[in-house]
Write a protein that holds these residues in place. Structure first.
Motif, PDB file in Angstrom:
ATOM      1  N   VAL A  19       0.859  -1.194   0.000  1.00 45.53           N
ATOM      2  CA  VAL A  19       0.000   0.000   0.000  1.00 45.53           C
ATOM      3  C   VAL A  19       0.891   1.239   0.000  1.00 45.53           C
ATOM      4  O   VAL A  19       1.609   1.514   0.964  1.00 45.53           O
ATOM      5  CB  VAL A  19      -0.932   0.000   1.219  1.00 45.53           C
ATOM      6  CG1 VAL A  19      -1.805   1.256   1.222  1.00 45.53           C
ATOM      7  CG2 VAL A  19      -1.815  -1.248   1.207  1.00 45.53           C
ATOM      8  N   LYS A  21      -0.043   4.493  -0.591  1.00 48.70           N
ATOM      9  CA  LYS A  21      -0.717   5.786  -0.367  1.00 48.70           C
ATOM     10  C   LYS A  21       0.161   6.698   0.486  1.00 48.70           C
ATOM     11  O   LYS A  21       0.826   6.222   1.415  1.00 48.70           O
ATOM     12  CB  LYS A  21      -2.068   5.577   0.310  1.00 48.70           C
ATOM     13  CG  LYS A  21      -1.967   5.035   1.719  1.00 48.70           C
ATOM     14  CD  LYS A  21      -3.344   4.715   2.300  1.00 48.70           C
ATOM     15  CE  LYS A  21      -3.218   4.254   3.734  1.00 48.70           C
ATOM     16  NZ  LYS A  21      -4.367   3.499   4.209  1.00 48.70           N
ATOM     17  N   ASN A  42      -5.505   4.306  -2.146  1.00 42.16           N
ATOM     18  CA  ASN A  42      -6.899   4.403  -1.711  1.00 42.16           C
ATOM     19  C   ASN A  42      -7.630   5.617  -2.272  1.00 42.16           C
ATOM     20  O   ASN A  42      -8.826   5.756  -2.054  1.00 42.16           O
ATOM     21  CB  ASN A  42      -7.011   4.343  -0.177  1.00 42.16           C
ATOM     22  CG  ASN A  42      -6.410   5.550   0.495  1.00 42.16           C
ATOM     23  OD1 ASN A  42      -5.579   6.232  -0.104  1.00 42.16           O
ATOM     24  ND2 ASN A  42      -6.816   5.822   1.716  1.00 42.16           N
ATOM     25  N   ILE A  63      -7.937   0.303  -3.225  1.00 38.64           N
ATOM     26  CA  ILE A  63      -8.441  -0.303  -1.991  1.00 38.64           C
ATOM     27  C   ILE A  63      -9.377   0.611  -1.212  1.00 38.64           C
ATOM     28  O   ILE A  63      -9.944   0.197  -0.220  1.00 38.64           O
ATOM     29  CB  ILE A  63      -7.274  -0.733  -1.061  1.00 38.64           C
ATOM     30  CG1 ILE A  63      -6.361   0.461  -0.761  1.00 38.64           C
ATOM     31  CG2 ILE A  63      -6.477  -1.862  -1.702  1.00 38.64           C
ATOM     32  CD1 ILE A  63      -5.273   0.151   0.262  1.00 38.64           C
ATOM     33  N   MET A 147     -13.138  -8.726   0.414  1.00 35.94           N
ATOM     34  CA  MET A 147     -12.170  -7.890   1.120  1.00 35.94           C
ATOM     35  C   MET A 147     -12.822  -7.355   2.382  1.00 35.94           C
ATOM     36  O   MET A 147     -14.044  -7.158   2.419  1.00 35.94           O
ATOM     37  CB  MET A 147     -11.763  -6.740   0.207  1.00 35.94           C
ATOM     38  CG  MET A 147     -10.763  -5.754   0.791  1.00 35.94           C
ATOM     39  SD  MET A 147     -11.481  -4.383   1.705  1.00 35.94           S
ATOM     40  CE  MET A 147     -10.358  -3.070   1.266  1.00 35.94           C
ATOM     41  N   MET A 149     -11.832  -5.085   6.389  1.00 37.03           N
ATOM     42  CA  MET A 149     -10.910  -4.471   7.351  1.00 37.03           C
ATOM     43  C   MET A 149     -11.417  -4.735   8.752  1.00 37.03           C
ATOM     44  O   MET A 149     -12.584  -4.490   9.048  1.00 37.03           O
ATOM     45  CB  MET A 149     -10.857  -2.959   7.145  1.00 37.03           C
ATOM     46  CG  MET A 149     -10.172  -2.529   5.871  1.00 37.03           C
ATOM     47  SD  MET A 149     -10.437  -0.767   5.597  1.00 37.03           S
ATOM     48  CE  MET A 149      -9.130  -0.102   6.617  1.00 37.03           C
ATOM     49  N   MET A 191      -3.507  -5.932   7.461  1.00 34.16           N
ATOM     50  CA  MET A 191      -2.687  -4.753   7.223  1.00 34.16           C
ATOM     51  C   MET A 191      -1.444  -4.883   8.117  1.00 34.16           C
ATOM     52  O   MET A 191      -1.221  -5.938   8.707  1.00 34.16           O
ATOM     53  CB  MET A 191      -3.488  -3.484   7.550  1.00 34.16           C
ATOM     54  CG  MET A 191      -4.902  -3.598   7.058  1.00 34.16           C
ATOM     55  SD  MET A 191      -6.031  -2.192   7.119  1.00 34.16           S
ATOM     56  CE  MET A 191      -5.203  -0.919   8.012  1.00 34.16           C
ATOM     57  N   SER A 192      -0.661  -3.809   8.210  1.00 26.50           N
ATOM     58  CA  SER A 192       0.606  -3.925   8.959  1.00 26.50           C
ATOM     59  C   SER A 192       0.396  -4.470  10.369  1.00 26.50           C
ATOM     60  O   SER A 192       1.175  -5.284  10.857  1.00 26.50           O
ATOM     61  CB  SER A 192       1.286  -2.559   9.049  1.00 26.50           C
ATOM     62  OG  SER A 192       1.648  -2.127   7.764  1.00 26.50           O
ATOM     63  N   ARG A 207      -2.583  -6.522   2.593  1.00 27.22           N
ATOM     64  CA  ARG A 207      -2.350  -5.162   2.100  1.00 27.22           C
ATOM     65  C   ARG A 207      -1.501  -4.426   3.132  1.00 27.22           C
ATOM     66  O   ARG A 207      -1.997  -4.038   4.181  1.00 27.22           O
ATOM     67  CB  ARG A 207      -3.692  -4.433   1.918  1.00 27.22           C
ATOM     68  CG  ARG A 207      -4.730  -5.223   1.117  1.00 27.22           C
ATOM     69  CD  ARG A 207      -6.048  -4.454   1.059  1.00 27.22           C
ATOM     70  NE  ARG A 207      -6.526  -4.051   2.364  1.00 27.22           N
ATOM     71  CZ  ARG A 207      -7.350  -4.761   3.145  1.00 27.22           C
ATOM     72  NH1 ARG A 207      -7.828  -5.908   2.727  1.00 27.22           N
ATOM     73  NH2 ARG A 207      -7.705  -4.301   4.318  1.00 27.22           N
ATOM     74  N   ILE A 208      -0.213  -4.275   2.838  1.00 30.60           N
ATOM     75  CA  ILE A 208       0.717  -3.761   3.836  1.00 30.60           C
ATOM     76  C   ILE A 208       1.294  -2.423   3.384  1.00 30.60           C
ATOM     77  O   ILE A 208       1.872  -2.326   2.300  1.00 30.60           O
ATOM     78  CB  ILE A 208       1.891  -4.746   4.057  1.00 30.60           C
ATOM     79  CG1 ILE A 208       1.389  -6.165   4.304  1.00 30.60           C
ATOM     80  CG2 ILE A 208       2.776  -4.250   5.205  1.00 30.60           C
ATOM     81  CD1 ILE A 208       0.679  -6.361   5.616  1.00 30.60           C
ATOM     82  N   GLY A 209       1.146  -1.405   4.224  1.00 35.94           N
ATOM     83  CA  GLY A 209       1.695  -0.087   3.923  1.00 35.94           C
ATOM     84  C   GLY A 209       2.822   0.278   4.848  1.00 35.94           C
ATOM     85  O   GLY A 209       4.005   0.104   4.552  1.00 35.94           O
ATOM     86  N   SER A 210       2.464   0.792   6.023  1.00 31.48           N
ATOM     87  CA  SER A 210       3.455   1.399   6.926  1.00 31.48           C
ATOM     88  C   SER A 210       4.596   0.467   7.287  1.00 31.48           C
ATOM     89  O   SER A 210       5.741   0.905   7.411  1.00 31.48           O
ATOM     90  CB  SER A 210       2.750   1.922   8.175  1.00 31.48           C
ATOM     91  OG  SER A 210       1.888   0.952   8.694  1.00 31.48           O
TER      92      SER A 210
HETATM   93  C1  LIG Z   1      -3.886   2.126   4.419  1.00 33.74           C
HETATM   94  C2  LIG Z   1      -4.575   0.856   4.137  1.00 33.74           C
HETATM   95  C3  LIG Z   1      -3.914  -0.379   4.310  1.00 33.74           C
HETATM   96  C4  LIG Z   1      -2.488  -0.485   4.818  1.00 33.74           C
HETATM   97  O1  LIG Z   1      -2.406  -0.058   6.135  1.00 33.74           O
HETATM   98  P1  LIG Z   1      -1.000  -0.127   6.930  1.00 33.74           P
HETATM   99  O2  LIG Z   1      -1.411  -0.063   8.355  1.00 33.74           O
HETATM  100  O3  LIG Z   1      -0.219   1.061   6.482  1.00 33.74           O
HETATM  101  O4  LIG Z   1      -0.343  -1.400   6.570  1.00 33.74           O
HETATM  102  C5  LIG Z   1      -4.603  -1.533   3.987  1.00 33.74           C
HETATM  103  N1  LIG Z   1      -5.877  -1.491   3.552  1.00 33.74           N
HETATM  104  C6  LIG Z   1      -6.546  -0.348   3.373  1.00 33.74           C
HETATM  105  C7  LIG Z   1      -7.941  -0.395   2.881  1.00 33.74           C
HETATM  106  C8  LIG Z   1      -5.914   0.865   3.678  1.00 33.74           C
HETATM  107  O5  LIG Z   1      -6.598   2.011   3.502  1.00 33.74           O
END
Ligand SMILES: *Cc1c(COP(=O)(O)O)cnc(C)c1O
Length: 214
Positions: A19, A21, A42, A63, A147, A149, A191-192, A207-210
């Motif tokens: 991710v 963003k 996103n 996403i 999908m 969260m 996620m993270s 889905r990994i960002g930070s």
């Molecule tokens: C930002 C986001 C992520 C990733 O989140 P992190 O905590 O940065 O890994 C995953 N899914 C969605 C829908 C997001 O908006």
């Protein structure tokens, strides 16, 4: 950190979507240069501008919540849309995919968290959409799965139960509407902060960002 995910995802057959963003194109390129090709954004505008600048072999995933009037901006290039939360949106995605002569892969987003702010379908809505999908037999969309969260919390049992409920929704839809589909096989969750629990509960896409960019 990034290499850890790679090993982790290969060993457990989970697809890592990074991710990106809010990240700069330079930061994204350094992950790209390490071999990653699947990235997610996103916001439509940010996705479009990064698509224009970055290498064209990146497969882009959307996403975040998608407004119907913005589908046309991403339909020419987006690979996956994780955030389908209405029949109207799905039919617009199909129309735009037809116009662009492309096949777009989509996931149905379900509301599994306790927070009321998170988007997503209820189980009943998911049933109706799935029945409509089966009836309409669309050519330019592939329904690839679900999908969700989890709630943002330290309570691991709550998060685990929410992921488990998404897996149950997936199993229900798969057996009732898509038993013969070769594409309906993905569960995008984790996620993270919670991807390990997600993988234990059956995630096929994380889905990994930070944690990648830190
Ligand atoms: C930002 C986001 C992520 C990733 O989140 P992190 O905590 O940065 O890994 C995953 N899914 C969605 C829908 C997001 O908006």
């Amino acid at each position: 950190m990034y290499t850890d995910f790679k090993v982790y995802s290969e060993s457990s057959k989970v697809t890592l979507v990074v991710v990106s963003k809010t990240q700069s194109t330079d930061a994204i390129l350094s992950v790209y240069n390490a071999g990653q090709r699947l990235f997610a954004e996103n916001r439509v505008q940010e996705l479009v501008s990064k698509y224009e600048i970055l290498p064209k072999d990146i497969k882009w995933h959307l996403i975040g919540h998608l407004q119907k009037n913005k589908v046309k901006y991403i339909a020419p290039f987006v690979d996956w849309i994780h955030s389908v939360d209405s029949w109207e949106l799905l039919s617009i995605i199909h129309n735009e995919a037809v116009k662009n002569n492309r096949i777009i892969k989509v996931l149905l987003q379900f509301h599994i968290a306790q927070e009321s702010s998170k988007y997503g379908l209820t189980i009943d809505e998911g049933d109706i959409i799935s029945q409509n999908v089966v009836n309409s037999n669309w050519s330019h969309i592939q329904i690839c799965g679900v999908m969700g969260m989890a709630t943002f919390t330290d309570d691991e049992e709550l998060v685990r139960n929410e992921f488990r409920s998404l897996k149950q929704i997936f199993d229900h839809l798969k057996s009732k509407y898509f038993p013969d589909s070769t594409s309906f096989k993905e569960i995008s969750m984790g996620m993270s902060s919670d991807y390990k629990i997600a993988v234990e509960e059956g995630a096929t896409i994380i889905r990994i960002g930070s944690a990648v960019f830190r």
